[in-house]
Design a protein around this motif. Structure first.
Motif, PDB file in Angstrom:
ATOM      1  N   TRP A 115      -3.004  -4.036  -3.505  1.00 56.42           N
ATOM      2  CA  TRP A 115      -4.451  -4.266  -3.442  1.00 56.42           C
ATOM      3  C   TRP A 115      -4.802  -5.314  -2.389  1.00 56.42           C
ATOM      4  O   TRP A 115      -5.848  -5.232  -1.734  1.00 56.42           O
ATOM      5  CB  TRP A 115      -5.004  -4.670  -4.815  1.00 56.42           C
ATOM      6  CG  TRP A 115      -4.534  -6.012  -5.319  1.00 56.42           C
ATOM      7  CD1 TRP A 115      -3.447  -6.252  -6.100  1.00 56.42           C
ATOM      8  CD2 TRP A 115      -5.146  -7.279  -5.070  1.00 56.42           C
ATOM      9  NE1 TRP A 115      -3.327  -7.597  -6.367  1.00 56.42           N
ATOM     10  CE2 TRP A 115      -4.369  -8.248  -5.743  1.00 56.42           C
ATOM     11  CE3 TRP A 115      -6.269  -7.699  -4.351  1.00 56.42           C
ATOM     12  CZ2 TRP A 115      -4.676  -9.619  -5.722  1.00 56.42           C
ATOM     13  CZ3 TRP A 115      -6.579  -9.061  -4.315  1.00 56.42           C
ATOM     14  CH2 TRP A 115      -5.787 -10.001  -5.001  1.00 56.42           C
ATOM     15  N   LEU A 116      -3.885  -6.277  -2.203  1.00 52.78           N
ATOM     16  CA  LEU A 116      -4.114  -7.327  -1.208  1.00 52.78           C
ATOM     17  C   LEU A 116      -3.959  -6.763   0.211  1.00 52.78           C
ATOM     18  O   LEU A 116      -4.682  -7.175   1.133  1.00 52.78           O
ATOM     19  CB  LEU A 116      -3.114  -8.465  -1.456  1.00 52.78           C
ATOM     20  CG  LEU A 116      -3.452  -9.865  -0.944  1.00 52.78           C
ATOM     21  CD1 LEU A 116      -4.830 -10.319  -1.367  1.00 52.78           C
ATOM     22  CD2 LEU A 116      -2.388 -10.865  -1.424  1.00 52.78           C
ATOM     23  N   VAL A 119      -7.243  -5.247   0.967  1.00 53.40           N
ATOM     24  CA  VAL A 119      -8.235  -6.270   1.309  1.00 53.40           C
ATOM     25  C   VAL A 119      -8.154  -6.610   2.800  1.00 53.40           C
ATOM     26  O   VAL A 119      -9.172  -6.725   3.491  1.00 53.40           O
ATOM     27  CB  VAL A 119      -8.043  -7.541   0.450  1.00 53.40           C
ATOM     28  CG1 VAL A 119      -8.875  -8.704   0.997  1.00 53.40           C
ATOM     29  CG2 VAL A 119      -8.443  -7.272  -0.993  1.00 53.40           C
ATOM     30  N   HIS A 123     -11.468  -5.966   5.127  1.00 59.40           N
ATOM     31  CA  HIS A 123     -12.263  -7.200   5.114  1.00 59.40           C
ATOM     32  C   HIS A 123     -13.391  -7.215   6.147  1.00 59.40           C
ATOM     33  O   HIS A 123     -14.421  -7.836   5.944  1.00 59.40           O
ATOM     34  CB  HIS A 123     -11.363  -8.435   5.254  1.00 59.40           C
ATOM     35  CG  HIS A 123     -10.858  -8.703   6.639  1.00 59.40           C
ATOM     36  ND1 HIS A 123      -9.823  -7.998   7.209  1.00 59.40           N
ATOM     37  CD2 HIS A 123     -11.260  -9.598   7.577  1.00 59.40           C
ATOM     38  CE1 HIS A 123      -9.595  -8.456   8.429  1.00 59.40           C
ATOM     39  NE2 HIS A 123     -10.463  -9.419   8.684  1.00 59.40           N
ATOM     40  N   TYR A 199     -19.358  -6.669   0.699  1.00 56.59           N
ATOM     41  CA  TYR A 199     -19.333  -6.989  -0.733  1.00 56.59           C
ATOM     42  C   TYR A 199     -20.320  -6.102  -1.499  1.00 56.59           C
ATOM     43  O   TYR A 199     -20.001  -5.565  -2.570  1.00 56.59           O
ATOM     44  CB  TYR A 199     -19.668  -8.470  -0.940  1.00 56.59           C
ATOM     45  CG  TYR A 199     -19.960  -8.839  -2.374  1.00 56.59           C
ATOM     46  CD1 TYR A 199     -18.926  -8.959  -3.310  1.00 56.59           C
ATOM     47  CD2 TYR A 199     -21.264  -9.069  -2.804  1.00 56.59           C
ATOM     48  CE1 TYR A 199     -19.189  -9.281  -4.628  1.00 56.59           C
ATOM     49  CE2 TYR A 199     -21.538  -9.395  -4.129  1.00 56.59           C
ATOM     50  CZ  TYR A 199     -20.502  -9.497  -5.028  1.00 56.59           C
ATOM     51  OH  TYR A 199     -20.760  -9.807  -6.337  1.00 56.59           O
ATOM     52  N   MET A 202     -18.881  -2.583  -1.731  1.00 54.51           N
ATOM     53  CA  MET A 202     -17.801  -2.526  -2.725  1.00 54.51           C
ATOM     54  C   MET A 202     -18.361  -2.494  -4.151  1.00 54.51           C
ATOM     55  O   MET A 202     -17.896  -1.731  -5.008  1.00 54.51           O
ATOM     56  CB  MET A 202     -16.886  -3.746  -2.566  1.00 54.51           C
ATOM     57  CG  MET A 202     -16.083  -3.751  -1.276  1.00 54.51           C
ATOM     58  SD  MET A 202     -15.275  -5.349  -0.979  1.00 54.51           S
ATOM     59  CE  MET A 202     -14.007  -5.343  -2.243  1.00 54.51           C
ATOM     60  N   LEU A 209     -10.860  -2.726  -7.468  1.00 59.09           N
ATOM     61  CA  LEU A 209     -10.036  -3.842  -7.004  1.00 59.09           C
ATOM     62  C   LEU A 209     -10.275  -5.058  -7.899  1.00 59.09           C
ATOM     63  O   LEU A 209     -11.319  -5.160  -8.539  1.00 59.09           O
ATOM     64  CB  LEU A 209     -10.397  -4.189  -5.553  1.00 59.09           C
ATOM     65  CG  LEU A 209      -9.926  -3.213  -4.480  1.00 59.09           C
ATOM     66  CD1 LEU A 209     -10.663  -3.449  -3.155  1.00 59.09           C
ATOM     67  CD2 LEU A 209      -8.415  -3.333  -4.264  1.00 59.09           C
ATOM     68  N   ALA A 213     -10.530  -9.787  -4.935  1.00 57.21           N
ATOM     69  CA  ALA A 213     -10.720  -9.002  -3.705  1.00 57.21           C
ATOM     70  C   ALA A 213     -12.186  -9.024  -3.266  1.00 57.21           C
ATOM     71  O   ALA A 213     -12.498  -9.197  -2.079  1.00 57.21           O
ATOM     72  CB  ALA A 213     -10.259  -7.566  -3.928  1.00 57.21           C
ATOM     73  N   ILE A 217     -13.509 -11.007   0.310  1.00 60.56           N
ATOM     74  CA  ILE A 217     -14.252 -10.314   1.364  1.00 60.56           C
ATOM     75  C   ILE A 217     -15.642 -10.917   1.512  1.00 60.56           C
ATOM     76  O   ILE A 217     -16.141 -11.098   2.633  1.00 60.56           O
ATOM     77  CB  ILE A 217     -14.298  -8.804   1.078  1.00 60.56           C
ATOM     78  CG1 ILE A 217     -12.908  -8.213   1.374  1.00 60.56           C
ATOM     79  CG2 ILE A 217     -15.383  -8.110   1.902  1.00 60.56           C
ATOM     80  CD1 ILE A 217     -12.749  -6.747   1.080  1.00 60.56           C
ATOM     81  N   HIS A 220     -15.001 -14.591   3.365  1.00 67.70           N
ATOM     82  CA  HIS A 220     -13.910 -14.870   4.307  1.00 67.70           C
ATOM     83  C   HIS A 220     -14.392 -15.472   5.632  1.00 67.70           C
ATOM     84  O   HIS A 220     -13.617 -16.121   6.332  1.00 67.70           O
ATOM     85  CB  HIS A 220     -13.056 -13.614   4.547  1.00 67.70           C
ATOM     86  CG  HIS A 220     -13.671 -12.584   5.441  1.00 67.70           C
ATOM     87  ND1 HIS A 220     -14.482 -11.573   4.967  1.00 67.70           N
ATOM     88  CD2 HIS A 220     -13.590 -12.395   6.785  1.00 67.70           C
ATOM     89  CE1 HIS A 220     -14.870 -10.807   5.971  1.00 67.70           C
ATOM     90  NE2 HIS A 220     -14.350 -11.283   7.084  1.00 67.70           N
ATOM     91  N   TRP A 245      -7.456 -18.151  -2.761  1.00 71.56           N
ATOM     92  CA  TRP A 245      -7.373 -16.735  -2.377  1.00 71.56           C
ATOM     93  C   TRP A 245      -8.038 -16.501  -1.023  1.00 71.56           C
ATOM     94  O   TRP A 245      -7.525 -15.743  -0.187  1.00 71.56           O
ATOM     95  CB  TRP A 245      -8.033 -15.871  -3.446  1.00 71.56           C
ATOM     96  CG  TRP A 245      -7.267 -15.797  -4.717  1.00 71.56           C
ATOM     97  CD1 TRP A 245      -7.437 -16.584  -5.828  1.00 71.56           C
ATOM     98  CD2 TRP A 245      -6.193 -14.913  -5.014  1.00 71.56           C
ATOM     99  NE1 TRP A 245      -6.535 -16.227  -6.795  1.00 71.56           N
ATOM    100  CE2 TRP A 245      -5.758 -15.198  -6.323  1.00 71.56           C
ATOM    101  CE3 TRP A 245      -5.555 -13.887  -4.312  1.00 71.56           C
ATOM    102  CZ2 TRP A 245      -4.719 -14.509  -6.940  1.00 71.56           C
ATOM    103  CZ3 TRP A 245      -4.514 -13.197  -4.921  1.00 71.56           C
ATOM    104  CH2 TRP A 245      -4.104 -13.512  -6.219  1.00 71.56           C
ATOM    105  N   LEU A 249      -6.193 -15.104   2.522  1.00 69.66           N
ATOM    106  CA  LEU A 249      -6.657 -14.051   3.433  1.00 69.66           C
ATOM    107  C   LEU A 249      -6.853 -14.604   4.832  1.00 69.66           C
ATOM    108  O   LEU A 249      -6.479 -13.974   5.827  1.00 69.66           O
ATOM    109  CB  LEU A 249      -7.964 -13.431   2.921  1.00 69.66           C
ATOM    110  CG  LEU A 249      -8.678 -12.464   3.884  1.00 69.66           C
ATOM    111  CD1 LEU A 249      -7.794 -11.271   4.229  1.00 69.66           C
ATOM    112  CD2 LEU A 249     -10.003 -11.998   3.297  1.00 69.66           C
TER     113      LEU A 249
END
Length: 285
Positions: A115-116, A119, A123, A199, A202, A209, A213, A217, A220, A245, A249
């Motif tokens: 899953w990462l 991302v 992103h 975002y 998503m 996710l 996650a 995003i 970031h 986290w 990223l």
């Protein structure tokens, strides 16, 4: 649960002092010199002139319903073949390659967290807004909260905000501005761009996710916070829990940028399988 290693504070060298490209880490995000600097400054000048509370609210209303078009995540990624980010002092090639560079860096470091990897690939997908007709200053670059005092670590903060009408509004000129202390970043209106848009996409399409996650995003590009420690007075406990986290990223987002481009055709099958697992089919944008 896995907790990513804390990134080093600004100015402190991590042991891996060289990035993937062979450039020293201190050479990245240079906003004082470099061959792309004029382009970068012009983008930020427009951004810092026009990103206001009213502008951001209009964009939320326009793009929040995700009613513009339907396409898969892979189709959106392929659109980024046509985009060179004009705010980036480190890159002068299409953004789609950067997506794979970031994802592959994460995959190498965290092989068991698919899953990462996704991302990393997703992103910057919100930059498709440029292909929808938005100017780059409303899509790319570092983000910052609107509706409160601009902090010193915002890129070009001392030379680009003079024509922004919000800076003359007393309601927005204090440290907290229109917010309450420790209100949480989810309650803060960030400058409009690809982070918030992706975002929203998503969330609207219910990507399966983890919560982390979505958060990574969404924030970031908020460098003044995750790299420089500004705007902490707006953060709640959840933001501080999520901060490692975002920093994780960021390591791969920033330091995998290199002129040697990945073999996209070779990698596409693996990443399509992740898309099929976590965000399949036609998505609403």
């Amino acid at each position: 649960p896995f907790l990513p290693q804390e990134a080093a504070p600004p100015g402190e060298q991590r042991p891996e002092a060289e990035a993937v490209s062979g450039k020293a880490k201190s050479e990245y995000r240079n906003y004082t010199q470099g061959q792309l600097l004029d382009r970068v400054y012009s983008t930020y000048l427009l951004m810092h002139t026009h990103q206001t509370v009213d502008f951001v609210r209009r964009k939320h209303a326009e793009y929040g319903p995700c009613s513009l078009r339907q396409m898969s995540a892979m189709q959106a990624l392929e659109l980024l073949d046509e985009l060179v980010d004009e705010s980036d002092p480190d890159v002068d090639f299409p953004n789609s390659f950067h997506a794979y560079q970031t994802a592959e860096g994460i995959r190498q470091a965290h092989p068991d967290r698919d899953w990462l990897h996704l991302v990393g690939l997703l992103h910057d997908l919100g930059k498709v807004l440029v292909l929808f007709g938005e100017p780059q200053w409303a899509v790319v670059g570092d983000t910052f909260p609107v509706g409160c005092k601009v902090q010193p670590s915002v890129v070009f903060s001392d030379s680009t905000f003079h024509n922004n009408p919000d800076t003359k509004n007393p309601l927005y000129s204090t440290e907290c501005g229109m917010y309450q202390p420790r209100c949480g970043l989810e309650n803060v209106l960030m400058s409009w761009g690809h982070d918030e848009y992706m975002y929203q996409v998503m969330k609207f399409n219910k990507f399966s996710l983890p919560k982390e996650a979505f958060y990574m995003i969404r924030f970031h590009s908020f460098y003044p916070w995750h790299t420089h420690g500004d705007y902490m007075h707006l953060c709640n406990e959840e933001d501080l829990r999520m901060l490692p986290w975002v920093k994780e990223l960021n390591k791969f987002d920033l330091y995998t940028k290199q002129e040697e481009l990945p073999d996209v055709q070779h990698l596409k099958g693996y990443y399509q399988s992740l898309i099929d697992k976590y965000c399949p089919g036609q998505l609403c944008w």
